[in-house]
Design a protein around this motif. Structure first.
Motif, PDB file in Angstrom:
ATOM      1  N   ARG A 109       0.812  -1.207   0.000  1.00 37.60           N
ATOM      2  CA  ARG A 109       0.000   0.000   0.000  1.00 37.60           C
ATOM      3  C   ARG A 109       0.852   1.266   0.000  1.00 37.60           C
ATOM      4  N   ARG A 110       0.174   2.315  -0.268  1.00 40.35           N
ATOM      5  CA  ARG A 110       0.708   3.657  -0.066  1.00 40.35           C
ATOM      6  C   ARG A 110      -0.206   4.262   0.994  1.00 40.35           C
ATOM      7  N   VAL A 111       0.319   4.505   2.136  1.00 38.65           N
ATOM      8  CA  VAL A 111      -0.477   5.022   3.241  1.00 38.65           C
ATOM      9  C   VAL A 111      -0.434   6.545   3.165  1.00 38.65           C
ATOM     10  N   SER A 112      -1.591   7.141   3.131  1.00 36.36           N
ATOM     11  CA  SER A 112      -1.673   8.601   3.100  1.00 36.36           C
ATOM     12  C   SER A 112      -2.587   9.064   4.213  1.00 36.36           C
ATOM     13  N   ARG A 113      -2.168  10.102   4.848  1.00 34.91           N
ATOM     14  CA  ARG A 113      -2.950  10.651   5.955  1.00 34.91           C
ATOM     15  C   ARG A 113      -2.711  12.151   5.960  1.00 34.91           C
ATOM     16  N   TRP A 114      -3.791  12.930   6.092  1.00 31.42           N
ATOM     17  CA  TRP A 114      -3.660  14.374   6.146  1.00 31.42           C
ATOM     18  C   TRP A 114      -2.821  14.738   7.351  1.00 31.42           C
ATOM     19  N   GLU A 115      -1.946  15.704   7.224  1.00 30.59           N
ATOM     20  CA  GLU A 115      -1.031  16.036   8.311  1.00 30.59           C
ATOM     21  C   GLU A 115      -1.739  16.555   9.559  1.00 30.59           C
ATOM     22  N   HIS A 116      -2.987  17.005   9.421  1.00 29.01           N
ATOM     23  CA  HIS A 116      -3.751  17.501  10.571  1.00 29.01           C
ATOM     24  C   HIS A 116      -4.939  16.596  10.889  1.00 29.01           C
ATOM     25  N   GLU A 117      -4.839  15.338  10.526  1.00 30.50           N
ATOM     26  CA  GLU A 117      -5.934  14.383  10.737  1.00 30.50           C
ATOM     27  C   GLU A 117      -6.327  14.265  12.204  1.00 30.50           C
ATOM     28  N   GLU A 118      -5.362  14.422  13.109  1.00 29.43           N
ATOM     29  CA  GLU A 118      -5.664  14.309  14.533  1.00 29.43           C
ATOM     30  C   GLU A 118      -6.645  15.387  14.984  1.00 29.43           C
ATOM     31  N   VAL A 119      -6.667  16.528  14.309  1.00 31.32           N
ATOM     32  CA  VAL A 119      -7.624  17.591  14.642  1.00 31.32           C
ATOM     33  C   VAL A 119      -9.046  17.118  14.340  1.00 31.32           C
ATOM     34  N   LEU A 120      -9.237  16.521  13.162  1.00 24.31           N
ATOM     35  CA  LEU A 120     -10.547  16.003  12.789  1.00 24.31           C
ATOM     36  C   LEU A 120     -10.987  14.899  13.736  1.00 24.31           C
ATOM     37  N   GLU A 121     -10.050  14.045  14.123  1.00 23.29           N
ATOM     38  CA  GLU A 121     -10.377  12.955  15.044  1.00 23.29           C
ATOM     39  C   GLU A 121     -10.776  13.499  16.417  1.00 23.29           C
ATOM     40  N   ALA A 122     -10.100  14.546  16.874  1.00 28.49           N
ATOM     41  CA  ALA A 122     -10.439  15.144  18.171  1.00 28.49           C
ATOM     42  C   ALA A 122     -11.836  15.761  18.125  1.00 28.49           C
ATOM     43  N   VAL A 123     -12.164  16.425  17.018  1.00 32.02           N
ATOM     44  CA  VAL A 123     -13.502  17.009  16.865  1.00 32.02           C
ATOM     45  C   VAL A 123     -14.553  15.908  16.871  1.00 32.02           C
ATOM     46  N   GLN A 124     -14.292  14.834  16.123  1.00 34.92           N
ATOM     47  CA  GLN A 124     -15.244  13.729  16.064  1.00 34.92           C
ATOM     48  C   GLN A 124     -15.420  13.089  17.435  1.00 34.92           C
ATOM     49  N   GLN A 125     -14.337  12.961  18.183  1.00 34.52           N
ATOM     50  CA  GLN A 125     -14.430  12.367  19.522  1.00 34.52           C
ATOM     51  C   GLN A 125     -15.279  13.249  20.434  1.00 34.52           C
ATOM     52  N   ARG A 126     -15.069  14.581  20.352  1.00 33.11           N
ATOM     53  CA  ARG A 126     -15.884  15.490  21.166  1.00 33.11           C
ATOM     54  C   ARG A 126     -17.356  15.385  20.798  1.00 33.11           C
ATOM     55  N   LEU A 127     -17.653  15.260  19.500  1.00 33.75           N
ATOM     56  CA  LEU A 127     -19.044  15.120  19.072  1.00 33.75           C
ATOM     57  C   LEU A 127     -19.636  13.791  19.527  1.00 33.75           C
ATOM     58  N   ASP A 128     -18.823  12.724  19.481  1.00 34.82           N
ATOM     59  CA  ASP A 128     -19.299  11.421  19.942  1.00 34.82           C
ATOM     60  C   ASP A 128     -19.604  11.455  21.441  1.00 34.82           C
ATOM     61  N   GLU A 129     -18.799  12.193  22.201  1.00 30.28           N
ATOM     62  CA  GLU A 129     -19.000  12.290  23.641  1.00 30.28           C
ATOM     63  C   GLU A 129     -20.185  13.202  23.998  1.00 30.28           C
ATOM     64  N   ASN A 130     -20.503  14.146  23.112  1.00 28.94           N
ATOM     65  CA  ASN A 130     -21.583  15.091  23.388  1.00 28.94           C
ATOM     66  C   ASN A 130     -22.387  15.342  22.110  1.00 28.94           C
ATOM     67  N   PRO A 131     -23.291  14.414  21.751  1.00 28.90           N
ATOM     68  CA  PRO A 131     -24.051  14.570  20.506  1.00 28.90           C
ATOM     69  C   PRO A 131     -24.961  15.799  20.505  1.00 28.90           C
ATOM     70  N   GLN A 132     -25.287  16.328  21.679  1.00 26.95           N
ATOM     71  CA  GLN A 132     -26.127  17.522  21.772  1.00 26.95           C
ATOM     72  C   GLN A 132     -25.391  18.763  21.268  1.00 26.95           C
ATOM     73  N   ALA A 133     -24.066  18.698  21.171  1.00 24.02           N
ATOM     74  CA  ALA A 133     -23.270  19.867  20.801  1.00 24.02           C
ATOM     75  C   ALA A 133     -23.647  20.423  19.434  1.00 24.02           C
ATOM     76  N   MET A 134     -23.884  19.565  18.449  1.00 23.99           N
ATOM     77  CA  MET A 134     -24.245  20.059  17.118  1.00 23.99           C
ATOM     78  C   MET A 134     -25.616  20.715  17.131  1.00 23.99           C
ATOM     79  N   ARG A 135     -26.537  20.178  17.889  1.00 28.29           N
ATOM     80  CA  ARG A 135     -27.870  20.799  17.992  1.00 28.29           C
ATOM     81  C   ARG A 135     -27.736  22.191  18.619  1.00 28.29           C
ATOM     82  N   ASP A 136     -26.929  22.287  19.681  1.00 27.41           N
ATOM     83  CA  ASP A 136     -26.705  23.584  20.321  1.00 27.41           C
ATOM     84  C   ASP A 136     -26.062  24.563  19.348  1.00 27.41           C
ATOM     85  N   ARG A 137     -25.103  24.079  18.573  1.00 27.86           N
ATOM     86  CA  ARG A 137     -24.434  24.940  17.591  1.00 27.86           C
ATOM     87  C   ARG A 137     -25.425  25.456  16.563  1.00 27.86           C
ATOM     88  N   ARG A 138     -26.265  24.553  16.047  1.00 34.09           N
ATOM     89  CA  ARG A 138     -27.249  24.979  15.041  1.00 34.09           C
ATOM     90  C   ARG A 138     -28.180  26.038  15.611  1.00 34.09           C
TER      91      ARG A 138
END
Length: 113
Positions: free
Chosen positions: A26-55
């Protein structure tokens, strides 16, 4: 925004290999700031109400500002000019909110104080 990658293998027993590719060759490719997206996703998984509050709190003002601008693009060109245009739009929105909440006379009195 670049990709970091390794041809032919993961970086020293990478624990993220399964997320990047299931292949052996394989050729493994990963965005250099992928950990930022993962941290955001983890926060959303821990608090699904956050997106509703944001909207409910953030996206409504932007929708209103966009509608007032004619739901179109910025009229100015260049980052400095677009920032200024956006700042004026936000100021107009905020002043309208204050007038609607306090009233015009109390707002003018508060501005004079």
């Amino acid at each position: 925004m670049g990709l970091i990658g390794v041809v032919g293998g993961c970086l020293v027993d990478c624990p993220m290999k399964a997320l990047c590719t299931p292949s052996k060759q394989r050729r493994v490719s990963r965005w250099e700031h992928e950990e930022v997206l993962e941290a955001v996703q983890q926060r959303l998984d821990e608090n699904p109400q956050a997106m509703r509050d944001r909207r409910e709190t953030v996206e409504h003002p932007f929708g209103t500002i966009k509608a007032r601008m004619g739901a179109t693009h910025f009229l100015m060109k260049g980052l400095k000019n677009v920032r200024t245009e956006m700042a004026l739009s936000v100021l107009a929105y905020n002043l309208t909110r204050v007038m609607n909440i306090l009233g015009i006379v109390p707002m003018i009195q508060a501005m004079r104080a």
